[in-house]
Design a protein around this motif. Sequence first.
Motif, PDB file in Angstrom:
ATOM      1  N   ALA A   1      -1.944  -9.419   2.581  1.00  0.00           N
ATOM      2  CA  ALA A   1      -2.184  -8.773   1.715  1.00  0.00           C
ATOM      3  C   ALA A   1      -2.726  -7.274   1.857  1.00  0.00           C
ATOM      4  N   ASN A   2      -3.787  -7.298   3.641  1.00  0.00           N
ATOM      5  CA  ASN A   2      -4.427  -6.062   3.605  1.00  0.00           C
ATOM      6  C   ASN A   2      -3.403  -5.326   4.091  1.00  0.00           C
ATOM      7  N   ILE A   3      -2.361  -5.334   4.566  1.00  0.00           N
ATOM      8  CA  ILE A   3      -1.511  -4.830   5.669  1.00  0.00           C
ATOM      9  C   ILE A   3      -1.242  -4.016   4.837  1.00  0.00           C
ATOM     10  N   PRO A   4       0.119  -3.835   3.687  1.00  0.00           N
ATOM     11  CA  PRO A   4       0.193  -2.573   2.469  1.00  0.00           C
ATOM     12  C   PRO A   4      -0.537  -2.248   2.103  1.00  0.00           C
ATOM     13  N   SER A   5      -2.397  -2.446   1.936  1.00  0.00           N
ATOM     14  CA  SER A   5      -3.062  -1.790   1.668  1.00  0.00           C
ATOM     15  C   SER A   5      -3.535  -0.788   2.429  1.00  0.00           C
ATOM     16  N   ILE A   6      -3.578  -0.888   4.047  1.00  0.00           N
ATOM     17  CA  ILE A   6      -3.795  -0.824   5.263  1.00  0.00           C
ATOM     18  C   ILE A   6      -2.606   1.173   4.904  1.00  0.00           C
ATOM     19  N   ILE A   7      -1.655   0.599   4.646  1.00  0.00           N
ATOM     20  CA  ILE A   7      -0.417   1.081   4.928  1.00  0.00           C
ATOM     21  C   ILE A   7      -0.657   2.604   4.134  1.00  0.00           C
ATOM     22  N   GLY A   8      -1.021   1.972   2.713  1.00  0.00           N
ATOM     23  CA  GLY A   8      -1.484   2.774   1.448  1.00  0.00           C
ATOM     24  C   GLY A   8      -2.628   3.695   1.667  1.00  0.00           C
ATOM     25  N   TRP A   9      -3.461   3.071   2.388  1.00  0.00           N
ATOM     26  CA  TRP A   9      -4.691   4.134   1.703  1.00  0.00           C
ATOM     27  C   TRP A   9      -4.507   5.597   3.291  1.00  0.00           C
ATOM     28  N   THR A  10      -3.694   4.988   4.196  1.00  0.00           N
ATOM     29  CA  THR A  10      -2.655   5.671   5.574  1.00  0.00           C
ATOM     30  C   THR A  10      -1.768   7.502   4.531  1.00  0.00           C
TER      31      THR A  10
ATOM     32  N   LEU B   1       2.621   0.744  -2.445  1.00  0.00           N
ATOM     33  CA  LEU B   1       1.930  -0.145  -1.320  1.00  0.00           C
ATOM     34  C   LEU B   1       0.620  -0.666  -2.139  1.00  0.00           C
ATOM     35  N   MET B   2      -0.499  -0.394  -2.780  1.00  0.00           N
ATOM     36  CA  MET B   2      -1.873  -1.018  -2.733  1.00  0.00           C
ATOM     37  C   MET B   2      -2.107  -1.755  -4.032  1.00  0.00           C
ATOM     38  N   GLY B   3      -0.595  -1.153  -5.081  1.00  0.00           N
ATOM     39  CA  GLY B   3      -0.215  -2.162  -6.057  1.00  0.00           C
ATOM     40  C   GLY B   3       0.619  -3.109  -5.361  1.00  0.00           C
ATOM     41  N   PHE B   4       1.181  -3.372  -4.645  1.00  0.00           N
ATOM     42  CA  PHE B   4       1.158  -4.558  -3.971  1.00  0.00           C
ATOM     43  C   PHE B   4       0.593  -5.585  -3.870  1.00  0.00           C
TER      44      PHE B   4
END
Length: 488
Positions: free
Chosen positions: A101-110, A127-130
């Motif tokens: 779950a943290n991987i799309p969050s990292i991409i989203g913030w980037t 990506l954050m919502g996902f």
Amino acid sequence: MVDNSMIASEYTSIKYSSMATLAQLLATIAQSFLSIGLGMQLAISAIVIHHLYGNTKSDFSISLNEASWYGSILFIIHPFGCFLSGILQERFGKKRCMIFANIPSIIGWTLLYLAHSSFFLYASTLLMGFSIGVGAGAVHAYIGEITEPRIRGAMASLTNTAALFGIMITFTLSSFFDWRTVALLSICCPIICILLIIFIPESPIWLIAKGKNEKAEKALCWLRGWVDSDTVKPELFKLLHYNNVSGTIGTQYSNVVTSDNKNLLSKIAQFKEPSVYKPMKLIMIYFFTSYVINLTPGKPFIGKIMTEVGLRDNQSIYLIIFSILQMVGSVILILTIRRFRKRFLSLVTISMNSFLLLLFSVYIVAMKNNYIKSTQWIPLTLIGGVYLSGGCGVACIPWMLIGEVFPNKSRGIATGVCTGMSYLLLFALTKSYLTVEMFLSIEYSMLLFGCIGICGLIYFYFYLPETENKTLLEIEEFFASDQKVERR
């Protein structure tokens, strides 16, 4: 077959040391970084919109329509992540699901840090919502499975408090840095989360379900204060018994092996069982009641609400006060839930919020008809009371119940589906709020919300069971049977 009475007597008599509480607290804190990230992701859209909407001085700006889409896409994508979360939990376990779950969050913030158009804003929030959707169900299911009944409520409360803490972190950072720097700094949260989750054990219940009993024993030793295997043996037998009763697989300590089909269709078919659809109906009614009487659908329009009731000045300060009050309420919940338990706190806070909303409606009617003069302290106290009372119970407890009320064999997919449905409900309520207010006016909207709270209070008085300090097997057996709710 192990004698059930022997298991029960051994399990109930065992008392772990304070190190067990510490171990479970550390595991809860590690996965709570997902909840902190959730709060940060919920708050960042307000900051970005504030800086970019109609701002000609920025390197790019967004229109009202773009701002509307950017603020709402986050809720639309949540359910898709929640539904996938259920499948991932069942196949790969809660721990791997939370890491993923943290991987799309990292991409989203980037992407948000690098954004130079509305397209990148949309992509980042998707990506954050996902990420939120994938992690939410796993977080609550994990807490429900690793903690002892005596502290399960407090640990679940801590997870909810973490989300409010994430919101406060983002607003605090935004007061010192621009939105791009806030986005860049926010990448640290999912990275820290991954590093911490690596060191905590997988859910022993899931490991037993997969026939990995030796790993389950080691995980239980870790979670009960880094003790030896003999110390956790009684509880391990209890969990093995629980898996067998629930229809999941256990191989080392029991000869009972179920042949339940693990494909997706068999999982969906389980929603026909009373042990699944009864708690799901209860949870969804709880979410509906909670969202309405906590004014959750009106939060994006809280500035408009405050303006209409005379709070035109210092709105940013009031928003900080409201968020602090809700967080204080959640801390009170952590400290009191073991003593007062979920059912009592639910009934009390639903009563308080319903009363405050009805009183708010009366105040607005009296103010508009010039029966009383407009005074800031009355609406400020009433709205603040709603947030404080909600944090003490009704706003947080449904998220605790998700990790407890579903049977073992369906918990992964049921928590994912239930969480996804809750976000769809929140999206529908948020989108319809302005329409309801326009049709009824704000005073009668508050009257409607208060009446919904009273209806919810009556329903929960008759149908909400007490789950605090109960084993997962006891909770599962309650919903699978026709037992009456104890109203003590």
